[in-house]
Design a protein around this motif. Structure first.
Motif, PDB file in Angstrom:
ATOM      1  N   ASP A 201       0.811  -1.218   0.000  1.00  0.00           N
ATOM      2  CA  ASP A 201       0.000   0.000   0.000  1.00  0.00           C
ATOM      3  C   ASP A 201       0.845   1.269   0.000  1.00  0.00           C
ATOM      4  OD1 ASP A 201       0.815  -0.612   2.639  1.00  0.00           O
ATOM      5  OD2 ASP A 201      -0.761   0.660   3.469  1.00  0.00           O
ATOM      6  N   LYS A 202       2.155   1.146   0.217  1.00  0.00           N
ATOM      7  CA  LYS A 202       3.046   2.302   0.131  1.00  0.00           C
ATOM      8  C   LYS A 202       4.073   2.112  -0.986  1.00  0.00           C
ATOM      9  CE  LYS A 202       2.478   3.519   4.989  1.00  0.00           C
ATOM     10  NZ  LYS A 202       1.632   4.684   4.700  1.00  0.00           N
ATOM     11  N   ALA A 203       3.773   1.157  -1.868  1.00  0.00           N
ATOM     12  CA  ALA A 203       4.650   0.901  -3.018  1.00  0.00           C
ATOM     13  C   ALA A 203       3.816   0.980  -4.296  1.00  0.00           C
ATOM     14  CB  ALA A 203       5.347  -0.449  -2.864  1.00  0.00           C
ATOM     15  N   PHE A 204       3.520  -0.173  -4.895  1.00  0.00           N
ATOM     16  CA  PHE A 204       2.778  -0.174  -6.158  1.00  0.00           C
ATOM     17  C   PHE A 204       1.372  -0.757  -6.017  1.00  0.00           C
ATOM     18  CE2 PHE A 204       7.156   0.378  -7.341  1.00  0.00           C
ATOM     19  CZ  PHE A 204       7.108   1.237  -8.439  1.00  0.00           C
ATOM     20  N   GLY A 205       0.921  -0.962  -4.783  1.00  0.00           N
ATOM     21  CA  GLY A 205      -0.464  -1.306  -4.523  1.00  0.00           C
ATOM     22  C   GLY A 205      -0.863  -2.731  -4.829  1.00  0.00           C
TER      23      GLY A 205
END
Length: 240
Positions: A201-205
């Motif tokens: 959720d804090k990268a590419f989802g």
């Protein structure tokens, strides 16, 4: 005649005996052990209210547990080396070198690297970034050269780590909180190196995506980045 009252009395006695047997049987099957109590609770969980178990009507608690999302993976950062350069502040731009892996730090599956940008550092915002034509938001960086700038997608988790503890600024560039350098010792310094474990959720989802190096990021992937702050600037000039 005298036979009818005798017959009724016999029937009443028979009914009482049958009722007593039924009550005794019911008491014998009451859940008197922990196992019996557990079985009763299982049926209650399926909607049982004392009659027949209603298998098609699960309890509200069961439905809520099924709908509950899985526990979130936290954003984790380790300060491998504290730099001896100047502090980065909200509104600054940091030039960073980085490598990202899919299978753990220093793994075999490299999915991102500033080396793919010709070995140049990528400029990323400290703080939320800005929406001006030459500005950058928190989930992107700028690489390339002044003549040929390249926008690079970046996990927002990197921005959060580098921005943690940064001294805030006013729109005019002055510090919003006037404090000494020692008040912001937890902020990032030029020369600092981090290892950052970044959840999806804090990268590419959940859908995944494509990194700045062109590698395919699987859906819901946790990523591992090593990041070093090479320099900083307050300018919004294009290129790296």
């Amino acid at each position: 005649s005298q036979s009818r009252p005798i017959d009724m009395t016999f029937k009443m006695k028979s009914a009482c005996v049958a009722l007593a047997c039924l009550i005794s049987s019911a008491q014998a099957y009451q859940p008197s052990s922990q196992a019996g109590l557990s079985r009763r609770r299982v049926f209650e969980g399926l909607g049982w209210t004392g009659g027949a178990a209603v298998l098609g009507a699960p309890s509200a608690a069961f439905a809520a547990a099924k709908a509950a999302p899985a526990a979130a993976v936290p954003l984790e950062a380790e300060l491998v080396k504290k730099g001896d350069g100047p502090l980065v502040k909200d509104g600054d731009y940091a030039f960073v070198d980085f490598t990202g892996w899919l299978d753990g730090f220093a793994g075999k599956e490299v999915i991102d690297s500033s080396n793919a940008n010709g070995g140049q550092a990528v400029k990323v915002p400290i703080g939320p970034g800005d929406t001006t034509p030459q500005g950058l938001l928190a989930n992107v960086g700028r690489g390339g050269t002044v003549a040929k700038p390249v926008i690079v997608p970046m996990p927002i988790g990197i921005n959060e780590v580098l921005s943690n503890g940064a001294a805030p600024r006013n729109p005019d560039g002055s510090l919003a909180i006037q404090g000494s350098t020692k008040d912001y010792q937890n902020a990032a310094h030029v020369g600092s190196r981090y290892r950052i474990k970044i959840p999806a959720d804090k990268a590419f989802g959940k859908a995944g995506g494509v990194s700045g190096s062109g590698a395919t990021i699987p859906p819901g992937a946790t990523l591992y980045y090593e990041v070093r702050i090479r320099a900083k600037t307050g300018k919004l000039s294009t290129g790296a």
